[in-house]
Design a protein around this motif. Sequence first.
Motif, PDB file in Angstrom:
ATOM      1  N   LEU A 163       0.824  -1.201   0.000  1.00  0.00           N
ATOM      2  CA  LEU A 163       0.000   0.000   0.000  1.00  0.00           C
ATOM      3  C   LEU A 163       0.858   1.250   0.000  1.00  0.00           C
ATOM      4  O   LEU A 163       2.002   1.254   0.464  1.00  0.00           O
ATOM      5  N   ILE A 164       0.296   2.334  -0.534  1.00  0.00           N
ATOM      6  CA  ILE A 164       1.024   3.591  -0.592  1.00  0.00           C
ATOM      7  C   ILE A 164       1.250   4.128   0.823  1.00  0.00           C
ATOM      8  O   ILE A 164       0.389   4.039   1.695  1.00  0.00           O
ATOM      9  N   ALA A 165       2.448   4.696   1.054  1.00  0.00           N
ATOM     10  CA  ALA A 165       2.829   5.288   2.334  1.00  0.00           C
ATOM     11  C   ALA A 165       2.831   4.266   3.456  1.00  0.00           C
ATOM     12  O   ALA A 165       2.631   4.613   4.616  1.00  0.00           O
ATOM     13  N   GLU A 166       3.059   2.995   3.121  1.00  0.00           N
ATOM     14  CA  GLU A 166       3.135   1.959   4.139  1.00  0.00           C
ATOM     15  C   GLU A 166       4.565   1.438   4.198  1.00  0.00           C
ATOM     16  O   GLU A 166       5.163   1.095   3.183  1.00  0.00           O
ATOM     17  N   SER A 167       5.136   1.384   5.379  1.00  0.00           N
ATOM     18  CA  SER A 167       6.496   0.885   5.560  1.00  0.00           C
ATOM     19  C   SER A 167       6.466  -0.634   5.709  1.00  0.00           C
ATOM     20  O   SER A 167       5.581  -1.189   6.348  1.00  0.00           O
ATOM     21  N   MET A 168       7.457  -1.273   5.104  1.00  0.00           N
ATOM     22  CA  MET A 168       7.535  -2.718   5.161  1.00  0.00           C
ATOM     23  C   MET A 168       8.986  -3.117   5.416  1.00  0.00           C
ATOM     24  O   MET A 168       9.899  -2.643   4.741  1.00  0.00           O
ATOM     25  N   SER A 169       9.204  -3.999   6.387  1.00  0.00           N
ATOM     26  CA  SER A 169      10.540  -4.439   6.753  1.00  0.00           C
ATOM     27  C   SER A 169      10.650  -5.937   6.507  1.00  0.00           C
ATOM     28  O   SER A 169       9.912  -6.731   7.097  1.00  0.00           O
ATOM     29  N   SER A 170      11.570  -6.321   5.590  1.00  0.00           N
ATOM     30  CA  SER A 170      11.774  -7.727   5.297  1.00  0.00           C
ATOM     31  C   SER A 170      12.787  -8.366   6.233  1.00  0.00           C
ATOM     32  O   SER A 170      12.724  -9.553   6.507  1.00  0.00           O
ATOM     33  N   ASP A 171      13.744  -7.594   6.740  1.00  0.00           N
ATOM     34  CA  ASP A 171      14.702  -8.084   7.728  1.00  0.00           C
ATOM     35  C   ASP A 171      15.189  -6.899   8.547  1.00  0.00           C
ATOM     36  O   ASP A 171      14.680  -5.777   8.427  1.00  0.00           O
ATOM     37  N   SER A 172      16.170  -7.120   9.390  1.00  0.00           N
ATOM     38  CA  SER A 172      16.658  -6.065  10.272  1.00  0.00           C
ATOM     39  C   SER A 172      17.522  -5.040   9.563  1.00  0.00           C
ATOM     40  O   SER A 172      17.804  -3.972  10.114  1.00  0.00           O
ATOM     41  N   LEU A 173      17.924  -5.339   8.321  1.00  0.00           N
ATOM     42  CA  LEU A 173      18.797  -4.425   7.592  1.00  0.00           C
ATOM     43  C   LEU A 173      18.084  -3.656   6.495  1.00  0.00           C
ATOM     44  O   LEU A 173      18.530  -2.575   6.115  1.00  0.00           O
ATOM     45  N   LEU A 174      16.975  -4.169   5.960  1.00  0.00           N
ATOM     46  CA  LEU A 174      16.288  -3.553   4.832  1.00  0.00           C
ATOM     47  C   LEU A 174      14.879  -3.155   5.237  1.00  0.00           C
ATOM     48  O   LEU A 174      14.111  -3.954   5.749  1.00  0.00           O
ATOM     49  N   THR A 175      14.560  -1.895   5.030  1.00  0.00           N
ATOM     50  CA  THR A 175      13.227  -1.362   5.310  1.00  0.00           C
ATOM     51  C   THR A 175      12.769  -0.537   4.129  1.00  0.00           C
ATOM     52  O   THR A 175      13.475   0.378   3.691  1.00  0.00           O
ATOM     53  N   ASP A 176      11.603  -0.853   3.578  1.00  0.00           N
ATOM     54  CA  ASP A 176      11.038  -0.118   2.454  1.00  0.00           C
ATOM     55  C   ASP A 176      10.110   0.970   2.979  1.00  0.00           C
ATOM     56  O   ASP A 176       9.196   0.698   3.767  1.00  0.00           O
ATOM     57  N   GLN A 177      10.352   2.202   2.539  1.00  0.00           N
ATOM     58  CA  GLN A 177       9.515   3.318   2.906  1.00  0.00           C
ATOM     59  C   GLN A 177       8.646   3.670   1.703  1.00  0.00           C
ATOM     60  O   GLN A 177       9.112   4.204   0.711  1.00  0.00           O
ATOM     61  N   GLY A 178       7.331   3.348   1.759  1.00  0.00           N
ATOM     62  CA  GLY A 178       6.430   3.642   0.664  1.00  0.00           C
ATOM     63  C   GLY A 178       5.984   5.086   0.707  1.00  0.00           C
ATOM     64  O   GLY A 178       5.527   5.593   1.731  1.00  0.00           O
ATOM     65  N   THR A 179       6.109   5.796  -0.396  1.00  0.00           N
ATOM     66  CA  THR A 179       5.694   7.199  -0.482  1.00  0.00           C
ATOM     67  C   THR A 179       4.730   7.363  -1.638  1.00  0.00           C
ATOM     68  O   THR A 179       4.846   6.668  -2.656  1.00  0.00           O
ATOM     69  N   GLN A 180       3.800   8.268  -1.497  1.00  0.00           N
ATOM     70  CA  GLN A 180       2.815   8.522  -2.544  1.00  0.00           C
ATOM     71  C   GLN A 180       3.456   9.410  -3.605  1.00  0.00           C
ATOM     72  O   GLN A 180       3.795  10.560  -3.353  1.00  0.00           O
ATOM     73  N   THR A 181       3.626   8.870  -4.796  1.00  0.00           N
ATOM     74  CA  THR A 181       4.301   9.605  -5.867  1.00  0.00           C
ATOM     75  C   THR A 181       3.343  10.063  -6.957  1.00  0.00           C
ATOM     76  O   THR A 181       3.785  10.588  -7.959  1.00  0.00           O
ATOM     77  N   TYR A 182       2.049   9.889  -6.777  1.00  0.00           N
ATOM     78  CA  TYR A 182       1.080  10.338  -7.762  1.00  0.00           C
ATOM     79  C   TYR A 182      -0.214  10.663  -7.031  1.00  0.00           C
ATOM     80  O   TYR A 182      -0.417  10.267  -5.879  1.00  0.00           O
ATOM     81  N   SER A 183      -1.090  11.377  -7.681  1.00  0.00           N
ATOM     82  CA  SER A 183      -2.366  11.765  -7.084  1.00  0.00           C
ATOM     83  C   SER A 183      -3.498  11.299  -7.980  1.00  0.00           C
ATOM     84  O   SER A 183      -3.377  11.260  -9.199  1.00  0.00           O
ATOM     85  N   PHE A 184      -4.612  10.950  -7.368  1.00  0.00           N
ATOM     86  CA  PHE A 184      -5.786  10.535  -8.125  1.00  0.00           C
ATOM     87  C   PHE A 184      -7.018  10.882  -7.294  1.00  0.00           C
ATOM     88  O   PHE A 184      -6.955  11.066  -6.071  1.00  0.00           O
ATOM     89  N   LEU A 185      -8.140  10.961  -7.962  1.00  0.00           N
ATOM     90  CA  LEU A 185      -9.384  11.301  -7.283  1.00  0.00           C
ATOM     91  C   LEU A 185      -9.860  10.132  -6.440  1.00  0.00           C
ATOM     92  O   LEU A 185      -9.793   8.979  -6.850  1.00  0.00           O
ATOM     93  N   SER A 186     -10.330  10.430  -5.260  1.00  0.00           N
ATOM     94  CA  SER A 186     -10.810   9.370  -4.377  1.00  0.00           C
ATOM     95  C   SER A 186     -12.153   8.821  -4.831  1.00  0.00           C
ATOM     96  O   SER A 186     -12.478   7.672  -4.574  1.00  0.00           O
ATOM     97  N   ALA A 187     -12.955   9.660  -5.493  1.00  0.00           N
ATOM     98  CA  ALA A 187     -14.266   9.224  -5.985  1.00  0.00           C
ATOM     99  C   ALA A 187     -14.430   9.693  -7.420  1.00  0.00           C
ATOM    100  O   ALA A 187     -15.043  10.727  -7.685  1.00  0.00           O
ATOM    101  N   PRO A 188     -13.865   8.976  -8.391  1.00  0.00           N
ATOM    102  CA  PRO A 188     -13.943   9.445  -9.773  1.00  0.00           C
ATOM    103  C   PRO A 188     -15.334   9.328 -10.379  1.00  0.00           C
ATOM    104  O   PRO A 188     -15.644  10.033 -11.330  1.00  0.00           O
ATOM    105  N   PHE A 189     -16.190   8.441  -9.837  1.00  0.00           N
ATOM    106  CA  PHE A 189     -17.521   8.243 -10.372  1.00  0.00           C
ATOM    107  C   PHE A 189     -18.562   8.502  -9.281  1.00  0.00           C
ATOM    108  O   PHE A 189     -18.294   8.377  -8.086  1.00  0.00           O
ATOM    109  N   ARG A 190     -19.736   8.844  -9.732  1.00  0.00           N
ATOM    110  CA  ARG A 190     -20.833   9.021  -8.780  1.00  0.00           C
ATOM    111  C   ARG A 190     -21.355   7.662  -8.322  1.00  0.00           C
ATOM    112  O   ARG A 190     -21.071   6.639  -8.932  1.00  0.00           O
ATOM    113  N   ARG A 191     -22.096   7.684  -7.254  1.00  0.00           N
ATOM    114  CA  ARG A 191     -22.662   6.450  -6.746  1.00  0.00           C
ATOM    115  C   ARG A 191     -23.678   5.897  -7.737  1.00  0.00           C
ATOM    116  O   ARG A 191     -24.389   6.625  -8.415  1.00  0.00           O
ATOM    117  N   LYS A 192     -23.735   4.558  -7.808  1.00  0.00           N
ATOM    118  CA  LYS A 192     -24.662   3.836  -8.681  1.00  0.00           C
ATOM    119  C   LYS A 192     -24.438   4.188 -10.156  1.00  0.00           C
ATOM    120  O   LYS A 192     -25.389   4.277 -10.957  1.00  0.00           O
TER     121      LYS A 192
END
Length: 307
Positions: A15-44
């Motif tokens: 997920l975007i902006a979620e940190s994930m650590s596979s071991d004690s030496l490597l940690t992935d820092q997720g950052t949001q590098t793009y923007s999009f509309l949260s609700a591109p379509f109307r309901r129904k």
Amino acid sequence: ASLLCSLERERRGHLIAESMSSDSLLTDQGTQTYSFLSAPFRRKTSLADLTAGKPLELHLQLQLESVTSRHNKASSAFTFLCGHTFQRTEYGKHYKNIHSEIQMGVDGWFEQRCPLAYLGCTYIQRRFRPSTYEATVSFNEELGCFSLHPTAPSSQTRGGGQAEGGEDSLSVLPYEVLCHVANFLDSLSLSQLALVSRLMRQVCSSLLQERGMVTLHWERSSSSQGRANWKVTHKVWRFSSLFSPVDSWGFRNIPSISEHLKVCHYNEVERKTEKMSLPRVQEEIQSNKSCKGPTLVTLFQEKRILM
């Protein structure tokens, strides 16, 4: 909406902006590098609402893309299972020649079909061969694998293959010589040579400790309650389906596909003999001002030429 949800999961494999650590030496820092509309379509909103007022068109584009290790493949793509077993030293050679080179380029590269195949033409030519010797690549339906068949010189195919008494000339050689010759064969050739005769099976069996593999033989059985289960009945010695590794490929000395089109029965040439007036680029031509006819501007204005 499905595309946006998939984009959230597929970006860097989490997920975007979620940190994930596979071991004690490597940690992935997720950052949001793009923007999009949260609700591109109307309901129904239905598909009919999205296509209202738009031309009904279907576009299809197929292309090969490489997938990085950061891609979450399990939730977005179908996993391809090879189904064959290899030694650890053979895995890299098999993947390079079969999956990376032959399968990725079989359509239009390794195997080229007639452009009029959609009309029923069955002409096919194989364009590539190993760069160091003549050989053809084919698919063995019984084994379910690709195989490489070297082309023997014509001088070796004229002498006949049988000795006195109906026995082939290879079997009359001493057993030690046969074992030495079999040592130069690839795993796929050894597996097929073992099916020729009892002598050849014994010769190939001498190489099982070095070139063979031990696999488990599974059989399906049913319990008293009617449930089906699988169990290992015995172990099997076998050779893999790896052919001689090919470092590089070259084009075969065969005519171009255009030579086939000259004699293809489906290539019906339609010759136009009627005259057709071409539109003028300018409104007036200096050399001939009295020339009358449509221009490109007037044709566009009349929507007679579609962009």
